[in-house]
Design a protein around this motif. Structure first.
Motif, PDB file in Angstrom:
ATOM      1  N   VAL A   2       9.066  13.315 -51.284  1.00  0.00           N
ATOM      2  CA  VAL A   2       9.215  14.403 -50.584  1.00  0.00           C
ATOM      3  C   VAL A   2       7.992  15.524 -51.790  1.00  0.00           C
ATOM      4  N   LYS A   4       6.492  18.413 -50.304  1.00  0.00           N
ATOM      5  CA  LYS A   4       6.770  20.653 -50.202  1.00  0.00           C
ATOM      6  C   LYS A   4       7.968  20.358 -48.915  1.00  0.00           C
ATOM      7  N   THR A   5       8.514  21.488 -48.997  1.00  0.00           N
ATOM      8  CA  THR A   5       9.528  21.391 -47.940  1.00  0.00           C
ATOM      9  C   THR A   5       8.909  23.034 -47.323  1.00  0.00           C
ATOM     10  N   CYS A   6       8.825  22.861 -45.879  1.00  0.00           N
ATOM     11  CA  CYS A   6       8.214  24.259 -45.747  1.00  0.00           C
ATOM     12  C   CYS A   6       9.169  25.011 -44.891  1.00  0.00           C
ATOM     13  N   ALA A  12       3.624  23.466 -42.046  1.00  0.00           N
ATOM     14  CA  ALA A  12       4.045  22.007 -42.745  1.00  0.00           C
ATOM     15  C   ALA A  12       3.102  21.143 -41.632  1.00  0.00           C
ATOM     16  N   ASN A  30      12.003  16.273 -40.766  1.00  0.00           N
ATOM     17  CA  ASN A  30      13.798  17.302 -39.804  1.00  0.00           C
ATOM     18  C   ASN A  30      12.594  17.889 -39.111  1.00  0.00           C
ATOM     19  N   SER A  34      14.658  21.691 -37.761  1.00  0.00           N
ATOM     20  CA  SER A  34      13.702  23.003 -37.536  1.00  0.00           C
ATOM     21  C   SER A  34      13.474  23.680 -36.480  1.00  0.00           C
ATOM     22  N   GLY A  45      17.243  24.169 -48.933  1.00  0.00           N
ATOM     23  CA  GLY A  45      16.300  23.207 -48.903  1.00  0.00           C
ATOM     24  C   GLY A  45      16.226  22.393 -47.919  1.00  0.00           C
ATOM     25  N   GLN A  49      10.232  19.235 -44.263  1.00  0.00           N
ATOM     26  CA  GLN A  49       9.560  18.219 -45.028  1.00  0.00           C
ATOM     27  C   GLN A  49       8.639  17.136 -45.262  1.00  0.00           C
ATOM     28  N   ILE A  51       6.411  14.294 -46.170  1.00  0.00           N
ATOM     29  CA  ILE A  51       5.797  12.854 -46.693  1.00  0.00           C
ATOM     30  C   ILE A  51       5.084  11.984 -47.007  1.00  0.00           C
TER      31      ILE A  51
END
Length: 126
Positions: A2, A4-6, A12, A30, A34, A45, A49, A51
């Motif tokens: 991962v 970054k998670t937006c 993203a 996700n 989302s 969290g 994400q 990837i």
């Protein structure tokens, strides 16, 4: 891995497009969840994400760091550059609200990660 998670799929997809234009292959995870459950974005969290493979990790982090230097975040209250991103000052209250939300199966949309100044403790959005 991962990268970054937006908080939303628009952010993203913008980052994904920039990475792919620079030769870094990636995909999003996700994204559907989302979009269907936006109240959970930013909670513990959850979010879209990005990837990537381990081989491209260092190059992608360097690219994102270069992009972040151009968009440096400054506290609107004291003009400090010591800004963090997370639950902010009232972490225990927000964590209790998250636990209550999980217990009653009703998402509370007011629990979001925000920017906060580490000097004057001001929470703000960009």
């Amino acid at each position: 891995m991962v990268l970054k998670t937006c908080n939303n799929s628009v952010e993203a997809n913008l980052i994904k497009g920039m990475l792919e234009n620079n030769g870094i292959t990636c995909f999003l995870a996700n994204e559907n969840f989302s979009n269907l459950m936006p109240h959970y974005n930013g909670m513990m969290g959850a979010g879209v994400q990005i990837i990537i493979s381990k081989i491209d990790l260092e190059r992608a982090q360097k690219f994102l760091t270069e992009q972040a230097i151009d968009n440096e975040i400054v506290c609107p209250n004291c003009n400090s550059k010591k800004v963090g991103f997370g639950l902010g000052g009232s972490k225990s209250k927000k964590i209790l609200t998250i636990l209550l939300s999980l217990f009653v199966w009703i998402p509370f949309g007011n629990i979001r990660n925000t920017y906060y100044c580490k000097n004057c403790k001001t929470e703000f959005k960009i």
